[in-house]
Design a protein around this motif. Structure first.
Motif, PDB file in Angstrom:
ATOM      1  N   GLY A 342     -27.748  52.911  25.260  1.00  0.00           N
ATOM      2  CA  GLY A 342     -27.024  51.848  24.586  1.00  0.00           C
ATOM      3  C   GLY A 342     -25.745  52.288  23.911  1.00  0.00           C
ATOM      4  O   GLY A 342     -25.136  51.512  23.167  1.00  0.00           O
ATOM      5  N   PHE A 375     -25.897  49.126  21.960  1.00  0.00           N
ATOM      6  CA  PHE A 375     -25.662  47.831  22.594  1.00  0.00           C
ATOM      7  C   PHE A 375     -26.603  47.629  23.781  1.00  0.00           C
ATOM      8  O   PHE A 375     -27.089  48.578  24.390  1.00  0.00           O
ATOM      9  CB  PHE A 375     -24.213  47.729  23.088  1.00  0.00           C
ATOM     10  N   ASP A 376     -26.796  46.352  24.102  1.00  0.00           N
ATOM     11  CA  ASP A 376     -27.510  45.981  25.318  1.00  0.00           C
ATOM     12  C   ASP A 376     -26.551  45.678  26.457  1.00  0.00           C
ATOM     13  O   ASP A 376     -26.927  45.759  27.629  1.00  0.00           O
ATOM     14  CB  ASP A 376     -28.382  44.741  25.061  1.00  0.00           C
ATOM     15  N   ALA A 377     -25.305  45.278  26.117  1.00  0.00           N
ATOM     16  CA  ALA A 377     -24.330  44.894  27.138  1.00  0.00           C
ATOM     17  C   ALA A 377     -22.932  45.039  26.571  1.00  0.00           C
ATOM     18  O   ALA A 377     -22.726  44.992  25.350  1.00  0.00           O
ATOM     19  CB  ALA A 377     -24.572  43.458  27.605  1.00  0.00           C
ATOM     20  N   SER A 389     -25.871  43.223  21.107  1.00  0.00           N
ATOM     21  CA  SER A 389     -27.183  43.813  20.879  1.00  0.00           C
ATOM     22  C   SER A 389     -28.132  42.727  20.423  1.00  0.00           C
ATOM     23  O   SER A 389     -27.761  41.842  19.649  1.00  0.00           O
ATOM     24  CB  SER A 389     -27.100  44.912  19.818  1.00  0.00           C
ATOM     25  N   SER A 390     -29.372  42.780  20.915  1.00  0.00           N
ATOM     26  CA  SER A 390     -30.368  41.790  20.507  1.00  0.00           C
ATOM     27  C   SER A 390     -30.783  41.968  19.057  1.00  0.00           C
ATOM     28  O   SER A 390     -31.378  41.068  18.460  1.00  0.00           O
ATOM     29  CB  SER A 390     -31.608  41.900  21.409  1.00  0.00           C
ATOM     30  N   SER A 391     -30.464  43.111  18.473  1.00  0.00           N
ATOM     31  CA  SER A 391     -30.892  43.386  17.100  1.00  0.00           C
ATOM     32  C   SER A 391     -29.729  43.539  16.131  1.00  0.00           C
ATOM     33  O   SER A 391     -29.917  43.986  15.000  1.00  0.00           O
ATOM     34  CB  SER A 391     -31.726  44.681  17.075  1.00  0.00           C
TER      35      SER A 391
END
Length: 485
Positions: A342, A375-377, A389-391
């Motif tokens: 990430g 990060f997720d994306a 990021s989902s969080s």
């Protein structure tokens, strides 16, 4: 003595320019043009002297309670899409104000932003677009609005709210400056909009609003688009196919434009790709390769190590000293990669903080984004990049003409800055002067330039809006899904 009443509407609603109403000495100022289904807003009657009349002195009514209701205290509730008249009676006077109730578009999964239009993919697989439609980029030949053309006079076809694209369901959308492409569950690619350079891939250079299949019996794993080109990773062999305006590294040299898919990057195979002035892809072996404009380190290779003599570079260059990336994003003269852990790493031009490393020094090899965010994306375009990021919050760096969704524009940061704090974003797209994000409930919000209806808020285009505003379905128009009754 002439008596005057002023009806003041609360700010919980979508705002538009004030409307002024007058009748036999009464004045009515309504600083609200619309609300969204489910929203409430409070109305009150104010004397000329500024004193609010007690609720017992005003009776309220709505001409259509299937659209909106209003209670004895002046609280309006949006019930369903449409237009109603809100009426206030006080003493011998009766005042009315039209109220437009709009329905939120979506819920969306993703959104893509071009120069002056945007499109979103909803959870059912339907595509919706809003903004300018001069080249058919909204996927409809019958746009409902005409938006003024700044500086030149006249108007262009547009939609100030989301209209449905007449296409079969998609699982993903990608967008260029003036065109959009969708990917079906079977891996088929369909494109619509501007096509003067063959970016629709249908074998012609004819622009149009009808989503047409990309030529050839190809099934794609993923698509990418930018400016006037489109690329896709083919399912059967992970080959990279591209079409539109080059530069493309192809076996028989550079073509000015490709009107249908052709394999590029020789024998390399890819798992993902990002397209811009620089094109970068993560190979199936885990390496990252880039080609295109070689200036300022944008290919991720020091100048002395480049294996091509020309600029743009037509030979894929392996990004040097890079961790294994799972995805890449590209801007005008820079690129960023996302590691499996990430972490974001960027390289290339950095005069306005595009690399997010806290400096303004160009880099020809990847450097980590400051603060080590996870990060997720990633998303990048023009002179900025963003990480999701989902969080955590939506973080962006570089310069975004649309601003950071906090009331400032343009906005610039040499390191990651929280953007649109009120939006719990799960997807974002950076446009030329507009940015949009989709929150965890599927609500799309846009901010920045509002010309040509690109914000999708259902109101007439006006000044830029620097805080996120919700995208709504167009109040009068939605084309059917392809094949529906």
């Amino acid at each position: 003595m002439t008596r005057s009443l002023r009806l003041v509407l609360g700010l919980a609603a979508t705002l538009s320019a004030c409307d002024y109403y007058a009748l036999e000495g009464l004045s009515l100022v309504a600083p609200m043009g619309s609300i969204v289904v489910g929203d409430t807003t409070s109305l009150s009657v104010v004397n000329m002297g500024g004193a609010v009349r007690p609720a017992s002195g005003v009776s309220w009514s709505s001409s259509d309670e299937t659209v909106a209701t209003i209670d004895a205290n002046g609280t309006v509730l949006g019930i369903g899409p449409g237009t109603t008249q809100i009426q206030a009676n006080s003493g011998d006077y009766e005042l009315r104000v039209p109220l437009l109730v709009l329905e939120l578009a979506g819920p969306f999964r993703t959104v893509v932003v071009g120069v002056d239009h945007a499109c979103g993919l909803d959870v059912e697989g339907d595509s919706w677009c809003w903004g300018r439609n001069e080249f058919g980029q909204l996927g409809t030949s019958d746009p409902p609005d005409a938006c003024p053309l700044p500086f030149f006079g006249g108007s262009v076809p547009c939609a100030v709210g989301a209209v449905r694209v007449a296409a079969e369901p998609f699982v993903d959308l990608v967008g260029g400056q003036y065109h959009t492409c969708g990917l079906t569950a079977e891996g088929r690619a369909y494109c619509w909009g501007l096509n003067e350079n063959g970016q629709l891939g249908d074998g012609t250079a004819v622009s149009g609003p009808v989503p047409l299949p990309v030529a050839g019996d190809h099934r794609f794993r993923t698509l990418a688009a930018s400016e006037r080109r489109t690329c896709g990773v083919r399912e059967i062999d992970d080959a990279l196919l591209c079409w539109g305006l080059g530069p493309f590294p192809i076996d028989d040299g550079e073509a000015a434009a490709l009107t249908e898919p052709a394999r590029v990057a020789g024998p390399l195979t890819f798992s993902s790709v990002a397209v811009g002035r620089v094109t970068c892809g993560v190979s199936t072996e885990g390496d990252t390769w880039c080609w295109g404009d070689a200036d300022r380190g944008a290919l991720g290779v020091p100048a002395e190590a480049l294996t091509c003599d020309a600029d743009p570079c037509m030979v894929p260059q392996r990004v040097a000293d890079a961790p294994a990336f799972v995805g890449v994003a590209v801007g005008t003269a820079f690129a960023c990669g996302l590691s499996a852990e990430g972490a974001a790493w960027c390289w290339g031009a950095n005069e306005i903080g595009q690399l997010g490393d806290g400096t303004r020094v160009d880099r020809s090899t990847p450097a980590p984004v400051q603060g080590d965010p996870v990060f997720d994306a990633l998303d990048a375009d023009y002179d900025a990049a963003c990480g999701l990021s989902s969080s955590g919050p939506l973080l962006c760096w570089g310069q975004i003409e649309a601003g950071f969704g906090r009331g400032d524009a343009p906005a610039q940061g040499d390191f990651p800055v929280e953007v649109a704090p009120e939006v719990d974003a799960m997807h974002t797209s950076i446009g030329f002067s507009t940015q949009c994000a989709v929150d965890t409930l599927g609500v799309a919000r846009c901010w920045g330039q509002s010309g040509w209806g690109i914000l999708g808020h259902g109101l007439e285009p006006g000044p830029e809006v620097l805080l996120p505003t919700r995208v709504v379905r167009h109040p009068t128009y939605a084309s059917p899904r392809l094949g529906s009754d």
